[in-house]
Design an enzyme around this catalytic site. Structure first.
Site, short mmCIF file in Angstrom:
data_model
loop_
_atom_site.label_atom_id
_atom_site.label_comp_id
_atom_site.label_asym_id
_atom_site.label_seq_id
_atom_site.Cartn_x
_atom_site.Cartn_y
_atom_site.Cartn_z
N LYS A 33 0.85 -1.19 0.00
CA LYS A 33 0.00 0.00 0.00
C LYS A 33 0.88 1.24 0.00
O LYS A 33 1.82 1.35 0.79
CB LYS A 33 -0.91 0.04 1.22
N LYS A 63 -7.80 7.94 -0.87
CA LYS A 63 -9.03 8.43 -0.19
C LYS A 63 -9.60 9.65 -0.90
O LYS A 63 -9.87 10.69 -0.29
CB LYS A 63 -8.76 8.73 1.28
N LEU A 64 -9.81 9.52 -2.19
CA LEU A 64 -10.26 10.65 -3.00
C LEU A 64 -11.66 11.12 -2.61
O LEU A 64 -12.55 10.31 -2.32
CB LEU A 64 -10.24 10.27 -4.48
N ALA A 69 -17.23 14.79 -11.45
CA ALA A 69 -16.41 14.92 -12.66
C ALA A 69 -14.93 14.87 -12.33
O ALA A 69 -14.13 14.25 -13.05
CB ALA A 69 -16.75 16.22 -13.38
#
Length: 230
Positions: A33, A63-64, A69
């Site tokens: 990770k 962790k977006l 969009a």
């Protein structure tokens, strides 16, 4: 002895330190990770090198969270790196956009439910609705699965509840907050041992500090692998 149920978190300062740790661990560890903290330290280059040159699986823990969009475009760009897992926040609009961005790729989108470093007092400070954390985690996991998430990130203490959800069939549960018996908790508040996490329904466990901060990272990783395979 490699077992990809163990994901080693490369929470080290830069790509060079990450590569050195991976070389120490050798063939014992097949899954890594790479988190947000290493993004400016060569994280994407390290991900590419470990994947392409060393045959490792890669979990990018970004962790977006953003408007749909932006998420879709960001994930579409990240998906070109042949990654295995990518985290986004578990809000349904984020998950749907991420799945659209990953369309046509093997990249698995994992939804963050509630960070394992948080407790109820933290949620109160963040104005999160009332309720016990396990119930909120299960509710967020269900909504993320409905939105198309390939899996969720959740503490081992909630894995059993999530695995019991009908929507979890065929989906992944990846658990940070895993600490071998006797290890310091660090910044984690909801933890379990590696074997217990798998028993409770996790597909993969993420272990960082107990390995990279060890005087002998290889021996520490081997001990965890032995526990999983025992």
């Amino acid at each position: 002895m490699s077992d990809d149920r163990l994901i080693v978190a490369l929470d080290v300062p830069n790509a060079l330190a990450g590569l050195q740790l991976a070389q120490q661990l050798g063939d014992d560890v097949s899954f890594y990770k790479i988190g947000l903290g290493m993004l400016t330290g060569g994280g994407m280059a390290l991900a590419n090198e470990l994947k392409q040159d060393h045959g490792k699986r890669i979990f990018m823990d970004m962790k977006l969270f953003d408007i749909g969009a932006t998420i879709e475009n960001a994930v579409r760009g990240l998906a070109q790196f042949d990654l295995d897992f990518l985290t986004v926040h578990g809000d349904p609009h984020v998950v749907r956009a991420a799945k659209e961005g990953a369309s046509g790729k093997d990249l698995k989108i994992l939804a963050v439910t509630i960070l394992t470093s948080l407790d109820r007092a933290d949620l109160d400070a963040g104005l999160i609705k009332a309720g016990d954390i396990p119930d909120l985690v299960a509710e967020r996991a269900g909504k993320a699965f409905e939105a198309g998430a390939d899996g969720v990130i959740a503490s081992p203490q909630e894995a059993t509840m999530i695995r019991a959800l009908p929507e979890s069939a065929g989906r992944l549960i990846v658990t940070p907050g895993v600490r071998p018996t006797g290890a310091a908790l660090g910044d984690q508040k909801r933890v379990a041992t590696p074997a217990q996490a798998i028993k409770d329904g996790a597909d993969h466990i993420v272990v960082g500090r107990p390995i990279w901060a060890s005087a002998n990272p290889s021996a520490s990783a081997q001990a965890i692998l032995s526990e999983l395979q025992g």
